[in-house]
Design an enzyme around this catalytic site. Structure first.
Site, PDB file in Angstrom:
ATOM      1  CE  LYS A 201      -3.956  -4.433   1.311  1.00 25.67           C
ATOM      2  NZ  LYS A 201      -4.684  -3.406   2.055  1.00 25.67           N
TER       3      LYS A 201
ATOM      4  CG  HIS B 162     -14.976   0.129   1.733  1.00 24.56           C
ATOM      5  ND1 HIS B 162     -14.301  -0.115   2.909  1.00 24.56           N
ATOM      6  CD2 HIS B 162     -15.060  -1.053   1.080  1.00 24.56           C
ATOM      7  CE1 HIS B 162     -13.968  -1.409   2.950  1.00 24.56           C
ATOM      8  NE2 HIS B 162     -14.417  -1.995   1.853  1.00 24.56           N
TER       9      HIS B 162
ATOM     10  CG  ASP C 290      -1.973  -1.132   1.172  1.00 25.68           C
ATOM     11  OD1 ASP C 290      -1.952  -1.927   0.223  1.00 25.68           O
ATOM     12  OD2 ASP C 290      -2.782  -1.234   2.124  1.00 25.68           O
TER      13      ASP C 290
ATOM     14  CG  ASP D 138      -6.466   0.003   1.254  1.00 25.57           C
ATOM     15  OD1 ASP D 138      -6.817  -1.166   1.491  1.00 25.57           O
ATOM     16  OD2 ASP D 138      -6.839   0.976   1.958  1.00 25.57           O
TER      17      ASP D 138
ATOM     18  CB  CYS E  20      -2.049  -3.043   5.301  1.00 31.81           C
ATOM     19  SG  CYS E  20      -3.771  -2.457   5.210  1.00 31.81           S
TER      20      CYS E  20
ATOM     21  CG  HIS F 281     -11.256   0.996   0.411  1.00 30.46           C
ATOM     22  ND1 HIS F 281     -11.277  -0.329   0.785  1.00 30.46           N
ATOM     23  CD2 HIS F 281     -10.311   1.584   1.192  1.00 30.46           C
ATOM     24  CE1 HIS F 281     -10.387  -0.516   1.756  1.00 30.46           C
ATOM     25  NE2 HIS F 281      -9.784   0.609   2.016  1.00 30.46           N
TER      26      HIS F 281
ATOM     27  CG  HIS G  65      -8.405   5.141   3.037  1.00 32.64           C
ATOM     28  ND1 HIS G  65      -9.375   4.892   3.977  1.00 32.64           N
ATOM     29  CD2 HIS G  65      -7.838   3.936   2.755  1.00 32.64           C
ATOM     30  CE1 HIS G  65      -9.390   3.606   4.261  1.00 32.64           C
ATOM     31  NE2 HIS G  65      -8.478   2.989   3.531  1.00 32.64           N
TER      32      HIS G  65
END
Ligand code: VGL
Ligand code: ZN
Length: 196
Positions: free
Chosen positions: A105, A52, A8, A46, A150, A48, A80
């Site tokens: 993810k 989310h 990330d 990351d 993470c 989203h 984010h």
């Protein structure tokens, strides 16, 4: 066979980003320099959707508070890494041209995914385990953002899955909220992650 897994390193986790991690951008050049020492380089992103369930704005609760989700406790974050936004892009100096794999993810609206292996229900796989095993990549070094979320969740899942795991904290930066960094480091050390 050794893989470098870069977690990330995206604009929203660097200076000026929506969930900036102190010093996040400092690790970009040092990460670029070590890539050549590995048999494979893998990046996570990351990723989203708008609205989310890990976003505080979706619950009208203030950011950085905790709520109970069907799968357990969840920290609510500022919006984010919204899919396709500038904040979701990798830091512009990160050498993603060396990527063997870019794994996204956190794309399911109702569940967060800190770990590169499983979503936060600890059951739904991302597919990374199969990828690593089928390529014979058994020795994993984790770097990136954030150490206490993470990176730690990924490293802990990796040992549980039987990989040899190093976390290089010189190439990581932490959110460190309410002692989360100390807790994550302790958990990783007791789980036999090699923390350097
Ligand atoms: C992360 C919080 C929310 C991370 C991602 O990359 O550590 N932390 N989403
Ligand atoms: Zn996230």
């Amino acid at each position: 066979m050794r893989a470098l897994i870069v977690i990330d390193v995206q604009n929203d986790f660097c200076a000026g980003g929506a969930l900036a991690v102190a010093g996040g951008e400092e690790i970009v050049e040092p990460i670029n320099k070590v890539m050549a020492n590995f048999d494979a380089v893998i990046f996570t992103q990351d990723w989203h959707p708008l609205g989310h369930s890990s976003f505080a704005s979706s619950h009208e609760i203030k950011p950085f508070s905790n709520i109970e989700m069907p799968y357990g406790s969840q920290v609510l974050w500022p919006d984010h890494c919204v899919q396709g936004s500038n904040g979701s892009l990798f830091h512009e100096s990160l050498k993603i041209e060396f990527a063997d794999l870019i794994l996204r993810k956190g794309y399911r609206p109702s569940i967060d995914s800190y770990s590169a292996f499983f979503e936060n229900d600890k059951m739904t796989p991302t597919g990374l385990e199969g990828y690593l095993n089928s390529r014979g990549l058994r020795d994993l070094t984790f770097v990136g953002l954030a150490t206490d979320y993470c990176v730690a969740f990924s490293a802990l899942d990796a040992v549980r899955l039987g990989f040899q795991v190093i976390v290089d904290t010189r190439l990581c930066r932490a959110i460190d909220m309410d002692g989360s960094l100390g807790l994550a480091l302790n958990k990783m050390k007791s789980a036999k992650v090699s923390v350097v």
